[in-house]
Design a protein around this motif. Structure first.
Motif, PDB file in Angstrom:
ATOM      1  N   SER A 153      37.725  30.980  48.392  1.00 26.00           N
ATOM      2  CA  SER A 153      37.047  32.148  48.952  1.00 26.00           C
ATOM      3  C   SER A 153      35.939  32.599  48.011  1.00 26.00           C
ATOM      4  O   SER A 153      36.073  32.465  46.789  1.00 26.00           O
ATOM      5  CB  SER A 153      38.036  33.299  49.155  1.00 26.00           C
ATOM      6  OG  SER A 153      39.110  32.911  49.987  1.00 26.00           O
ATOM      7  N   PRO A 154      34.845  33.148  48.550  1.00 22.91           N
ATOM      8  CA  PRO A 154      33.777  33.657  47.673  1.00 22.91           C
ATOM      9  C   PRO A 154      34.318  34.746  46.746  1.00 22.91           C
ATOM     10  O   PRO A 154      35.165  35.555  47.133  1.00 22.91           O
ATOM     11  CB  PRO A 154      32.751  34.226  48.665  1.00 22.91           C
ATOM     12  CG  PRO A 154      33.021  33.516  49.946  1.00 22.91           C
ATOM     13  CD  PRO A 154      34.506  33.270  49.981  1.00 22.91           C
ATOM     14  N   ILE A 155      33.835  34.754  45.522  1.00 23.70           N
ATOM     15  CA  ILE A 155      34.284  35.754  44.542  1.00 23.70           C
ATOM     16  C   ILE A 155      33.647  37.100  44.851  1.00 23.70           C
ATOM     17  O   ILE A 155      32.434  37.210  45.023  1.00 23.70           O
ATOM     18  CB  ILE A 155      33.941  35.302  43.121  1.00 23.70           C
ATOM     19  CG1 ILE A 155      34.797  34.087  42.750  1.00 23.70           C
ATOM     20  CG2 ILE A 155      34.156  36.428  42.117  1.00 23.70           C
ATOM     21  CD1 ILE A 155      34.483  33.507  41.399  1.00 23.70           C
ATOM     22  N   ASP A 156      34.483  38.120  44.947  1.00 21.62           N
ATOM     23  CA  ASP A 156      34.032  39.494  45.149  1.00 21.62           C
ATOM     24  C   ASP A 156      33.883  40.139  43.766  1.00 21.62           C
ATOM     25  O   ASP A 156      34.883  40.452  43.107  1.00 21.62           O
ATOM     26  CB  ASP A 156      35.057  40.250  45.998  1.00 21.62           C
ATOM     27  CG  ASP A 156      34.651  41.691  46.276  1.00 21.62           C
ATOM     28  OD1 ASP A 156      33.646  42.159  45.698  1.00 21.62           O
ATOM     29  OD2 ASP A 156      35.342  42.359  47.070  1.00 21.62           O
ATOM     30  N   THR A 157      32.647  40.293  43.323  1.00 20.54           N
ATOM     31  CA  THR A 157      32.428  40.786  41.955  1.00 20.54           C
ATOM     32  C   THR A 157      32.970  42.201  41.764  1.00 20.54           C
ATOM     33  O   THR A 157      33.262  42.596  40.633  1.00 20.54           O
ATOM     34  CB  THR A 157      30.934  40.754  41.601  1.00 20.54           C
ATOM     35  OG1 THR A 157      30.198  41.487  42.586  1.00 20.54           O
ATOM     36  CG2 THR A 157      30.421  39.317  41.578  1.00 20.54           C
ATOM     37  N   ALA A 158      33.111  42.946  42.857  1.00 20.21           N
ATOM     38  CA  ALA A 158      33.612  44.320  42.726  1.00 20.21           C
ATOM     39  C   ALA A 158      35.122  44.351  42.509  1.00 20.21           C
ATOM     40  O   ALA A 158      35.633  45.228  41.809  1.00 20.21           O
ATOM     41  CB  ALA A 158      33.244  45.131  43.960  1.00 20.21           C
ATOM     42  N   ASN A 159      35.841  43.391  43.100  1.00 19.82           N
ATOM     43  CA  ASN A 159      37.298  43.423  43.055  1.00 19.82           C
ATOM     44  C   ASN A 159      37.927  42.271  42.276  1.00 19.82           C
ATOM     45  O   ASN A 159      39.072  42.384  41.830  1.00 19.82           O
ATOM     46  CB  ASN A 159      37.860  43.422  44.480  1.00 19.82           C
ATOM     47  CG  ASN A 159      37.430  44.638  45.275  1.00 19.82           C
ATOM     48  OD1 ASN A 159      37.599  45.770  44.837  1.00 19.82           O
ATOM     49  ND2 ASN A 159      36.865  44.419  46.451  1.00 19.82           N
ATOM     50  N   ASP A 160      37.208  41.177  42.137  1.00 21.86           N
ATOM     51  CA  ASP A 160      37.775  39.996  41.487  1.00 21.86           C
ATOM     52  C   ASP A 160      37.363  39.865  40.026  1.00 21.86           C
ATOM     53  O   ASP A 160      37.864  38.982  39.327  1.00 21.86           O
ATOM     54  CB  ASP A 160      37.347  38.723  42.227  1.00 21.86           C
ATOM     55  CG  ASP A 160      37.858  38.686  43.658  1.00 21.86           C
ATOM     56  OD1 ASP A 160      38.879  39.344  43.925  1.00 21.86           O
ATOM     57  OD2 ASP A 160      37.239  38.008  44.499  1.00 21.86           O
ATOM     58  N   ILE A 161      36.450  40.711  39.564  1.00 22.96           N
ATOM     59  CA  ILE A 161      35.931  40.614  38.205  1.00 22.96           C
ATOM     60  C   ILE A 161      36.246  41.889  37.432  1.00 22.96           C
ATOM     61  O   ILE A 161      36.048  42.994  37.915  1.00 22.96           O
ATOM     62  CB  ILE A 161      34.402  40.399  38.205  1.00 22.96           C
ATOM     63  CG1 ILE A 161      34.028  39.122  38.958  1.00 22.96           C
ATOM     64  CG2 ILE A 161      33.871  40.357  36.780  1.00 22.96           C
ATOM     65  CD1 ILE A 161      34.469  37.851  38.304  1.00 22.96           C
ATOM     66  N   SER A 162      36.756  41.719  36.224  1.00 24.49           N
ATOM     67  CA  SER A 162      36.940  42.827  35.288  1.00 24.49           C
ATOM     68  C   SER A 162      36.197  42.466  34.015  1.00 24.49           C
ATOM     69  O   SER A 162      36.562  41.508  33.323  1.00 24.49           O
ATOM     70  CB  SER A 162      38.430  43.046  34.996  1.00 24.49           C
ATOM     71  OG  SER A 162      38.612  44.052  34.020  1.00 24.49           O
ATOM     72  N   SER A 163      35.116  43.205  33.717  1.00 25.19           N
ATOM     73  CA  SER A 163      34.245  42.815  32.613  1.00 25.19           C
ATOM     74  C   SER A 163      33.823  44.029  31.808  1.00 25.19           C
ATOM     75  O   SER A 163      33.610  45.112  32.361  1.00 25.19           O
ATOM     76  CB  SER A 163      33.001  42.097  33.160  1.00 25.19           C
ATOM     77  OG  SER A 163      32.099  41.782  32.130  1.00 25.19           O
ATOM     78  N   THR A 164      33.716  43.844  30.499  1.00 28.67           N
ATOM     79  CA  THR A 164      33.198  44.908  29.649  1.00 28.67           C
ATOM     80  C   THR A 164      31.676  44.942  29.671  1.00 28.67           C
ATOM     81  O   THR A 164      31.071  45.860  29.131  1.00 28.67           O
ATOM     82  CB  THR A 164      33.664  44.714  28.193  1.00 28.67           C
ATOM     83  OG1 THR A 164      33.324  43.390  27.761  1.00 28.67           O
ATOM     84  CG2 THR A 164      35.169  44.894  28.094  1.00 28.67           C
ATOM     85  N   ASN A 165      31.065  43.947  30.301  1.00 32.08           N
ATOM     86  CA  ASN A 165      29.612  43.900  30.452  1.00 32.08           C
ATOM     87  C   ASN A 165      29.301  43.740  31.928  1.00 32.08           C
ATOM     88  O   ASN A 165      29.511  42.672  32.504  1.00 32.08           O
ATOM     89  CB  ASN A 165      29.033  42.732  29.642  1.00 32.08           C
ATOM     90  CG  ASN A 165      27.506  42.731  29.632  1.00 32.08           C
ATOM     91  OD1 ASN A 165      26.860  43.304  30.514  1.00 32.08           O
ATOM     92  ND2 ASN A 165      26.919  42.084  28.645  1.00 32.08           N
ATOM     93  N   SER A 166      28.814  44.799  32.552  1.00 34.88           N
ATOM     94  CA  SER A 166      28.585  44.785  33.996  1.00 34.88           C
ATOM     95  C   SER A 166      27.531  43.770  34.414  1.00 34.88           C
ATOM     96  O   SER A 166      27.442  43.406  35.592  1.00 34.88           O
ATOM     97  CB  SER A 166      28.167  46.181  34.474  1.00 34.88           C
ATOM     98  OG  SER A 166      26.978  46.601  33.817  1.00 34.88           O
ATOM     99  N   ASN A 167      26.733  43.294  33.467  1.00 33.35           N
ATOM    100  CA  ASN A 167      25.700  42.310  33.787  1.00 33.35           C
ATOM    101  C   ASN A 167      26.240  40.881  33.807  1.00 33.35           C
ATOM    102  O   ASN A 167      25.543  39.966  34.250  1.00 33.35           O
ATOM    103  CB  ASN A 167      24.556  42.391  32.767  1.00 33.35           C
ATOM    104  CG  ASN A 167      23.836  43.729  32.813  1.00 33.35           C
ATOM    105  OD1 ASN A 167      23.546  44.241  33.878  1.00 33.35           O
ATOM    106  ND2 ASN A 167      23.570  44.307  31.647  1.00 33.35           N
ATOM    107  N   ILE A 168      27.466  40.695  33.328  1.00 34.92           N
ATOM    108  CA  ILE A 168      28.060  39.360  33.276  1.00 34.92           C
ATOM    109  C   ILE A 168      29.197  39.280  34.291  1.00 34.92           C
ATOM    110  O   ILE A 168      30.175  40.021  34.200  1.00 34.92           O
ATOM    111  CB  ILE A 168      28.605  39.041  31.869  1.00 34.92           C
ATOM    112  CG1 ILE A 168      27.505  39.205  30.817  1.00 34.92           C
ATOM    113  CG2 ILE A 168      29.180  37.631  31.830  1.00 34.92           C
ATOM    114  CD1 ILE A 168      26.364  38.233  30.951  1.00 34.92           C
TER     115      ILE A 168
END
Length: 672
Positions: free
Chosen positions: A128-143
């Motif tokens: 499934s396509p990655i949902d950057t809002a829900n599937d990503i946890s990052s300390t750098n919002s640009n990465i």
């Protein structure tokens, strides 16, 4: 006689077809996944009980299991049992017809999809396509995807549950090279961490996170609850009973059965802690001995707290006595504040940095060497360690790891940075601005102490609702410390501090007071953290399987090591992390002999074969063997024997024709 001619012709025709079929089998003796076929003969209609020859009723594929050949090529795949790979022409216009094959000599196509030798896409369940809002946890919002900077693998686990396969992957930048020791003048007695303690703490949390991921993968549908950390406070003797006075005396505490000891540190103070002689200890006075003892006790207990903070899993601090019974908090302020904290009943609070990790506080005491006596202390558990379960435990561990690795931005202004002559200039305005929000707060400093100025700034910054959503201010050991809030580890801010006073070196009178770069050290290792969850839904519609990790949004580097397991699950491994990105589908047919051969190792469905049948995880279908190919079922020895048999039959049929022809010629000659 005419009938025998036609009978012989039919026999020659059928055996010619048999010869053609056997030649086809021989030609495909090395064709991957080829299934040999055979001719089925039948006699023709009868007249006066005499048959009229033979015919071919079927040329059928024999779907027997072929032999296996290990190739070592990760893209080679074989089927063990019933079923077929599914492929389609990616370049076809209009309807995209699907074909079926046993040939598993696959490869990565130019577009990144898994393809067969004909450049047809292999069909299955794709990621499934990655949902950057829900599937990503990052300390750098640009990465939002992994790159070469994220060189440290913190956790990687493939989790199978309810028709869904998730891959949870977390990586860090090089925390070991980024970590810096806290400055003791700022953080002593407040959870001070050396460089090695920060690095060891991150590695302890990585181990805990990996264990939680593994436990979750073993039971992904079980209960879920978050973990919490243990907090315990060690209360040591009242100063009136304490007789520590020489470096041979010591204070100690047992943690998990190990003794941690700190010898008494003798200090000659420059502050009048007990305010007994009023001379700031500049000359001998009635209170000087007591002042020195309290200063020494502060140094000793800070050193013990700092020693405990070097444990990878722990943070220890001198506790504000007014908060011990409710929610222990570190002492804030200058040494005068510490004097109040240690004067009557010193308390050190120990927090576990690993959620759910329990520790045992044993005996604590001050030991007086001159009398060889102990003055015992006590301990209180302020918060019990609660070991979470399932996904909740994973999230708790991940949050703790992120906090320790990314840390909090910590900007520091020492008292000497704020003023020129030790005290604020009368009527000078100090303005603190947080450009993240555009909010500023101003303290008008009258003649007073620098500590009063810092306390005023701390109070105003923390009281400002527009400012305290981003930052929190402290008076740590007499320094103005401004940090990102604890709920935003890895977050950043850009703050400025100005004064209307003319400061040392500020000849232009700009009033800018730069933070102290030597003291401003991140509370953690200052590493960036990125966690990603990619999902494969086995109940979704099937399509081509994309293999390139950059096309999938996982990494900026496209390639990895291809692997496929017995259920057809495809993983790509890159820099130690394995990502489940697709699953090859295996089609079953109720009547596989009804499939229609199309050439190029492909078959198509027919009304006779029925529609393909699929199952989640390819249950009940053929097992899949990686790095292996299924060989052709064509047998040379059998085919060569058959060739001789069919040749003899063909010649015999030709003999019946020639015999009938001779008889017919004789009859014609008799008529003449």
């Amino acid at each position: 006689m005419v009938g025998s001619l036609w009978t012989g012709i039919s026999g020659m025709s059928t055996h010619q077809a048999a010869l053609d079929n056997e030649s086809h089998n021989i030609a495909n003796v090395n064709t991957i996944g080829y299934k040999s076929s055979r001719i089925s003969f039948a006699d023709q209609m009868y007249q006066d009980s005499i048959g009229k020859g033979s015919k071919v009723v079927d040329a059928e594929k024999l779907y027997t299991q072929g032999g296996m050949k290990s190739t070592g090529n990760s893209y080679d795949v074989a089927l063990q049992g019933s079923g077929f790979f599914v492929v389609k022409d990616p370049n076809a216009t209009g309807t995209s017809e699907e074909f079926y094959t046993r040939a598993g000599n696959f490869r990565m196509g130019e577009s990144g999809t898994l393809q067969d030798a004909n450049s047809f896409d292999v069909v299955g369940w794709s990621m499934s396509p990655i949902d950057t809002a829900n599937d990503i946890s990052s300390t750098n919002s640009n990465i939002t995807s992994f790159n070469n900077d994220y060189s440290k693998l913190a956790g990687n686990q493939i989790i199978k549950k309810d028709g869904v396969i998730e891959t949870i992957t977390s990586k860090l930048t090089d925390y070991a090279s980024l970590a810096q020791s806290d400055d003791p003048s700022v953080m002593s007695g407040l959870g001070y961490k050396s460089t090695s303690a920060k690095v060891n703490g991150v590695e302890a949390l990585i181990a805990d996170y990996q264990a939680k991921l593994k436990s979750y993968a073993a039971n992904p549908t079980g209960p879920s609850s978050t973990s919490s950390s243990q907090v315990s406070t060690v209360s040591l003797p009242d100063s009136t009973a304490s007789q520590m006075s020489t470096s041979s005396d010591q204070v100690y505490v047992y943690i998990d059965g190990k003794k941690y000891t700190q010898n008494y540190i003798e200090v000659t103070t420059s502050l009048d802690h007990d305010n007994a002689d009023g001379d700031n200890d500049s000359t001998t006075g009635a209170g000087e001995a007591g002042d020195n003892q309290i200063a020494s006790k502060i140094a000793t207990y800070k050193a013990l707290a700092d020693q405990l903070s070097q444990l990878p899993w722990a943070k220890a601090y001198i506790t504000d006595p007014t908060t011990v019974a409710t929610s222990p908090a570190p002492v804030e302020g200058s040494e005068a504040s510490y004097a109040n904290a240690v004067a009557t009943n010193p308390n050190i609070t120990i927090e576990s940095l690993i959620p759910g990790e329990e520790f045992i506080v044993g005996e604590s005491a001050e030991y007086i060497s001159t009398t060889a006596s102990k003055i015992p202390g006590s301990d209180t558990t302020n918060a019990v360690a609660m070991q979470g379960t399932g996904f909740g435990a994973v999230e708790s561990s991940k949050t703790a790891l992120l906090t320790a690795a990314a840390g909090l931005q910590r900007d520091v202004w020492s008292s000497s940075d704020l003023v020129t002559n030790g005290d604020p200039v009368a009527a000078a305005d100090y303005t603190f601005t947080n450009p993240n929000t555009g909010v500023a707060t101003t303290v008008s400093a009258t003649a007073g102490t620098t500590q009063e100025l810092i306390d005023d700034l701390v109070t105003k910054i923390n009281a400002d609702s527009n400012m305290n959503t981003d930052i929190k201010a402290h008076n740590y050991n007499g320094n103005l410390v401004v940090e990102t809030i604890e709920s935003n580890p890895g977050g950043s801010f850009v703050a400025s501090l100005k004064s209307t006073a003319l400061l040392s070196g500020d000849t232009a009178n700009t009033g800018n007071i730069n933070k102290n770069s030597d003291l401003s050290i991140n509370s953690g290792t200052d590493a960036e953290f990125l966690s990603m969850t990619n999902t494969l839904n086995q109940t979704s519609s099937k399509d081509s399987i994309q293999l390139k990790l950059d096309n999938l949004g996982i990494s900026d580097s496209p390639f990895g090591e291809f692997e496929i397991d017995e259920s057809g699950l495809i993983t790509m491994k890159q820099d130690g992390a394995s990502f489940a990105i697709g699953q090859v589908s295996v089609a079953l047919f109720s009547n596989e002999t009804g499939l229609s051969p199309q050439g190029n190792n492909m078959l198509s469905k027919t009304i006779t074969s029925g529609e393909p049948i699929y199952a989640v995880n390819n249950d009940k279908a053929a097992g899949i063997i990686g790095r292996t190919l299924e060989l052709s079922t064509s047998d040379l020895s059998t085919s060569l024997v058959n060739l001789m048999v069919y040749q003899r039959a063909f010649e015999a049929n030709s003999k019946s024709i020639s015999t009938s022809d001779q008889l017919l010629t004789t009859l014609i000659q008799l008529k003449k």
